[in-house]
Enzyme design. Structure first.
Site, PDB file in Angstrom:
ATOM      1  N   GLN A  86       0.843  -1.196   0.000  1.00 23.99           N
ATOM      2  CA  GLN A  86       0.000   0.000   0.000  1.00 23.99           C
ATOM      3  C   GLN A  86       0.881   1.250   0.000  1.00 23.99           C
ATOM      4  O   GLN A  86       0.382   2.362  -0.084  1.00 23.99           O
ATOM      5  CB  GLN A  86      -0.914   0.018   1.225  1.00 23.99           C
ATOM      6  CG  GLN A  86      -1.827  -1.195   1.316  1.00 23.99           C
ATOM      7  CD  GLN A  86      -2.550  -1.276   2.639  1.00 23.99           C
ATOM      8  OE1 GLN A  86      -3.644  -0.734   2.812  1.00 23.99           O
ATOM      9  NE2 GLN A  86      -1.936  -1.952   3.579  1.00 23.99           N
ATOM     10  N   ASP A  96       6.402   4.591  -1.455  1.00 26.11           N
ATOM     11  CA  ASP A  96       7.767   5.107  -1.247  1.00 26.11           C
ATOM     12  C   ASP A  96       8.847   4.348  -2.015  1.00 26.11           C
ATOM     13  O   ASP A  96      10.017   4.728  -1.995  1.00 26.11           O
ATOM     14  CB  ASP A  96       8.098   5.090   0.258  1.00 26.11           C
ATOM     15  CG  ASP A  96       7.880   3.698   0.898  1.00 26.11           C
ATOM     16  OD1 ASP A  96       7.487   3.646   2.076  1.00 26.11           O
ATOM     17  OD2 ASP A  96       8.090   2.672   0.201  1.00 26.11           O
ATOM     18  N   HIS A  98      -1.429   1.370  -4.348  1.00 31.01           N
ATOM     19  CA  HIS A  98      -1.823   2.772  -4.123  1.00 31.01           C
ATOM     20  C   HIS A  98      -0.925   3.722  -4.884  1.00 31.01           C
ATOM     21  O   HIS A  98      -0.820   4.901  -4.558  1.00 31.01           O
ATOM     22  CB  HIS A  98      -1.798   3.102  -2.620  1.00 31.01           C
ATOM     23  CG  HIS A  98      -2.934   2.461  -1.885  1.00 31.01           C
ATOM     24  ND1 HIS A  98      -3.011   2.407  -0.514  1.00 31.01           N
ATOM     25  CD2 HIS A  98      -4.030   1.809  -2.328  1.00 31.01           C
ATOM     26  CE1 HIS A  98      -4.114   1.769  -0.138  1.00 31.01           C
ATOM     27  NE2 HIS A  98      -4.747   1.383  -1.229  1.00 31.01           N
ATOM     28  N   CYS A 118      -2.990  18.482 -19.167  1.00 25.92           N
ATOM     29  CA  CYS A 118      -2.611  17.896 -20.475  1.00 25.92           C
ATOM     30  C   CYS A 118      -1.891  16.569 -20.336  1.00 25.92           C
ATOM     31  O   CYS A 118      -1.395  16.031 -21.320  1.00 25.92           O
ATOM     32  CB  CYS A 118      -1.703  18.883 -21.204  1.00 25.92           C
ATOM     33  SG  CYS A 118      -0.130  19.146 -20.344  1.00 25.92           S
ATOM     34  N   CYS A 166       2.070  22.897 -14.397  1.00 23.60           N
ATOM     35  CA  CYS A 166       2.601  22.357 -15.653  1.00 23.60           C
ATOM     36  C   CYS A 166       3.291  23.462 -16.458  1.00 23.60           C
ATOM     37  O   CYS A 166       2.763  24.588 -16.556  1.00 23.60           O
ATOM     38  CB  CYS A 166       1.440  21.774 -16.461  1.00 23.60           C
ATOM     39  SG  CYS A 166       1.929  21.151 -18.069  1.00 23.60           S
ATOM     40  N   CYS A 212       0.635  23.835 -19.851  1.00 24.65           N
ATOM     41  CA  CYS A 212      -0.761  24.323 -19.819  1.00 24.65           C
ATOM     42  C   CYS A 212      -1.091  25.028 -18.502  1.00 24.65           C
ATOM     43  O   CYS A 212      -2.195  25.536 -18.320  1.00 24.65           O
ATOM     44  CB  CYS A 212      -1.735  23.156 -20.056  1.00 24.65           C
ATOM     45  SG  CYS A 212      -1.908  22.082 -18.613  1.00 24.65           S
ATOM     46  N   GLY A 244       2.939  -4.319   9.020  1.00 27.12           N
ATOM     47  CA  GLY A 244       2.815  -2.873   9.182  1.00 27.12           C
ATOM     48  C   GLY A 244       1.598  -2.255   8.542  1.00 27.12           C
ATOM     49  O   GLY A 244       1.691  -1.194   7.925  1.00 27.12           O
ATOM     50  N   ASN A 256       2.644  -6.469  13.426  1.00 27.39           N
ATOM     51  CA  ASN A 256       2.165  -5.098  13.535  1.00 27.39           C
ATOM     52  C   ASN A 256       2.314  -4.638  14.977  1.00 27.39           C
ATOM     53  O   ASN A 256       2.046  -5.425  15.897  1.00 27.39           O
ATOM     54  CB  ASN A 256       0.692  -5.001  13.109  1.00 27.39           C
ATOM     55  CG  ASN A 256       0.339  -3.589  12.657  1.00 27.39           C
ATOM     56  OD1 ASN A 256       0.938  -3.060  11.721  1.00 27.39           O
ATOM     57  ND2 ASN A 256      -0.592  -2.961  13.362  1.00 27.39           N
TER      58      ASN A 256
HETATM   59  N1  APR Z   1       6.508  -2.114  13.034  1.00 28.38           N
HETATM   60  C1  APR Z   1       5.279  -2.692  13.067  1.00 28.38           C
HETATM   61  N2  APR Z   1       4.119  -1.991  12.961  1.00 28.38           N
HETATM   62  C2  APR Z   1       4.228  -0.654  12.816  1.00 28.38           C
HETATM   63  C3  APR Z   1       5.468   0.019  12.792  1.00 28.38           C
HETATM   64  C4  APR Z   1       6.639  -0.773  12.896  1.00 28.38           C
HETATM   65  N3  APR Z   1       7.871  -0.241  12.868  1.00 28.38           N
HETATM   66  N4  APR Z   1       5.221   1.355  12.641  1.00 28.38           N
HETATM   67  C5  APR Z   1       3.874   1.498  12.581  1.00 28.38           C
HETATM   68  N5  APR Z   1       3.285   0.301  12.690  1.00 28.38           N
HETATM   69  C6  APR Z   1       1.848  -0.008  12.594  1.00 28.38           C
HETATM   70  C7  APR Z   1       0.922   1.043  13.148  1.00 28.38           C
HETATM   71  O1  APR Z   1       0.690   0.812  14.519  1.00 28.38           O
HETATM   72  C8  APR Z   1      -0.339   0.826  12.310  1.00 28.38           C
HETATM   73  O2  APR Z   1      -1.192  -0.140  12.903  1.00 28.38           O
HETATM   74  O3  APR Z   1       1.560  -0.057  11.206  1.00 28.38           O
HETATM   75  C9  APR Z   1       0.184   0.275  10.989  1.00 28.38           C
HETATM   76  C10 APR Z   1       0.132   1.286   9.870  1.00 28.38           C
HETATM   77  O4  APR Z   1      -1.245   1.519   9.606  1.00 28.38           O
HETATM   78  P1  APR Z   1      -1.678   2.784   8.711  1.00 28.38           P
HETATM   79  O5  APR Z   1      -0.945   3.979   9.171  1.00 28.38           O
HETATM   80  O6  APR Z   1      -3.173   2.788   8.681  1.00 28.38           O
HETATM   81  O7  APR Z   1      -1.092   2.447   7.271  1.00 28.38           O
HETATM   82  P2  APR Z   1      -1.729   1.512   6.174  1.00 28.38           P
HETATM   83  O8  APR Z   1      -2.399   0.322   6.780  1.00 28.38           O
HETATM   84  O9  APR Z   1      -0.686   1.272   5.164  1.00 28.38           O
HETATM   85  O10 APR Z   1      -2.852   2.469   5.522  1.00 28.38           O
HETATM   86  C11 APR Z   1      -3.470   2.028   4.344  1.00 28.38           C
HETATM   87  O11 APR Z   1      -4.511   4.203   4.120  1.00 28.38           O
HETATM   88  O12 APR Z   1      -4.471   6.492   4.158  1.00 28.38           O
HETATM   89  C12 APR Z   1      -4.388   5.395   3.331  1.00 28.38           C
HETATM   90  O13 APR Z   1      -3.340   5.363   1.257  1.00 28.38           O
HETATM   91  C13 APR Z   1      -3.075   5.327   2.614  1.00 28.38           C
HETATM   92  O14 APR Z   1      -1.919   3.339   1.894  1.00 28.38           O
HETATM   93  C14 APR Z   1      -2.514   3.975   3.020  1.00 28.38           C
HETATM   94  C15 APR Z   1      -3.744   3.220   3.470  1.00 28.38           C
END
Ligand code: APR
Length: 268
Positions: A108, A111, A126, A137, A160, A163, A200, A226
Site C-alpha cells: 500500500q 515510497d 496505491h 494535459c 505544468c 498548460c 505494518g 504489527n
Molecule cells: N513495526 C510494526 N508496525 C508498525 C510500525 C513498525 N515499525 N510502525 C507502525 N506500525 C503499525 C501502526 O501501529 C499501524 O497499525 O503499522 C500500521 C500502519 O497503519 P496505517 O498507518 O493505517 O497504514 P496503512 O495500513 O498502510 O494504511 C493504508 O490508508 O491512508 C491510506 O493510502 C493510505 O496506503 C494507506 C492506506
C-alpha cells in the site's frame, strides 16, 4: 528497544516454518514497515492523519477543488519520503523473494522502498510518489523536476510548464480507483495463497483490507506483524505485536536455519 518474549521467539520459529513449507506465500505491507525508515505512517502513533484530515488532504475531490492543501502536506513530507532508505524489514522481504519463499509483495506504500531494497515483484496498489502528471494535459514530470518547482518557494501546487494546470503525484487518493492490474492481480494472489504475511498495516482501508479475508476464505493462513492490534488478529495463525524491522529479519534467519538443517539431512 522492546526485547522479545519466549512466546514471540516461538512464534517467529512457527512463522518461518509456515513460510518455508508454503507453496505460494505472499506479503502485504502497509506504512508501518516504512516508519523505521523515518516515514510517518497514517494511523499509528503521530500518524499523518492525526495532523492532516484525510477528507481534506488525501481526497481526490478536495484535491481537484484546491490542490494547494495536498501540496502543503506533501511539501512537509516529501523530503523525508524522497530521501528515505530501506530498513531491515524491507531487506528481509527482498531476501524472501530472492530465496523464492514468496511469490510477490503487495504494498500500500508509495515510497518504492521495497524496490530500493532489491525486491522486484512488487504490486503498488496505491501508486507511487516518484511519478507526477499534469491534471490538464497529462504531461509527465520526474521527482527532480517537481522538487525544483517546490524549491522555487511557491506556496501553491507545482504547475505544468505547458498548460499551467496543477501537477499530481501518481498516488491513489481517497475516491480514486486503484490501478486495475495491481488490484486484480492482488485479489487473485490473495485468493490462491496458502500463507499471507501482513507487515505494518492497520488493515482499515478498502479494498486492500479485504485481501486477507480472501486468503482466509480460500483456506489460507495469516501471519500478522504489527505494533498495534488489528481487527483480524483473532483470525490469524500468528500475531507478532512488535517492530517489523526487528521481527522480519529474525524470521528470515530462522528460515535459513531450517533450510541448512534440511540440506544437511539430505546430504547424509
Ligand atoms: N513495526 C510494526 N508496525 C508498525 C510500525 C513498525 N515499525 N510502525 C507502525 N506500525 C503499525 C501502526 O501501529 C499501524 O497499525 O503499522 C500500521 C500502519 O497503519 P496505517 O498507518 O493505517 O497504514 P496503512 O495500513 O498502510 O494504511 C493504508 O490508508 O491512508 C491510506 O493510502 C493510505 O496506503 C494507506 C492506506
Amino acid at each position: 528497544m522492546k526485547t522479545l518474549t519466549t512466546s514471540q521467539k516461538e512464534k517467529i520459529k512457527k512463522a518461518a516454518e509456515l513460510l518455508v513449507n508454503s507453496k505460494h506465500s505472499i506479503i502485504l505491507t502497509g506504512a508501518g514497515i516504512s516508519t523505521e525508515s523515518g516515514i510517518p505512517d497514517f494511523r499509528g502513533e503521530d500518524g499523518i492523519w492525526d495532523k492532516y484530515k484525510p477528507e481534506i488532504y488525501g481526497d481526490i475531490e478536495s484535491f481537484l477543488r484546491d490542490p494547494s492543501k495536498f501540496w502543503k502536506m506533501a511539501r512537509e513530507i516529501a523530503p523525508t519520503l524522497f530521501d528515505a532508505e530501506p530498513n531491515p524489514g524491507h531487506y528481509a522481504l527482498a531476501e524472501l523473494e530472492k530465496m523464492r519463499i514468496i511469490k510477490a509483495i503487495i504494498t500500500q506504500n508509495v515510497d518504492e522502498l521495497h524496490q530500493k531494497a532489491g525486491a522486484v515483484i512488487v504490486y503498488e496498489v496505491h501508486g507511487n510518489i516518484n511519478r507526477f502528471s499534469c491534471l490538464g494535459c497529462r504531461a509527465s514530470y520526474t521527482k527532480e523536476q517537481v522538487l525544483n518547482k517546490l524549491k522555487k518557494g511557491r506556496k501553491s501546487a507545482p504547475l505544468c510548464n505547458y498548460c499551467g494546470a496543477p501537477l499530481k503525484p501518481s498516488v491513489v487518493l481517497f475516491g480514486e480507483d486503484l490501478p486495475k492490474f495491481e488490484k486484480y492481480m492482488s485479489i487473485d494472489l490473495a485468493k490462491k495463497t496458502d500463507i499471507m504475511l501482513i507487515a505494518g498495516s492497520s488493515l482499515t482501508v478498502a479494498p486492500i483490507c479485504d485481501l486477507p479475508v480472501y486468503t482466509l476464505s480460500g483456506g489460507g493462513k495469516l501471519i500478522i506483524v504489527n505494533d498495534q492490534p488489528t481487527h483480524l488478529d483473532d483470525k490469524a495463525e500468528i500475531v507478532l505485536n512488535h517492530k517489523t524491522g526487528i521481527i522480519l529479519p529474525l524470521i528470515v534467519e530462522e528460515i535459513k536455519k531450517i533450510k541448512i538443517e534440511r540440506e544437511s539431512e539430505l546430504s547424509i
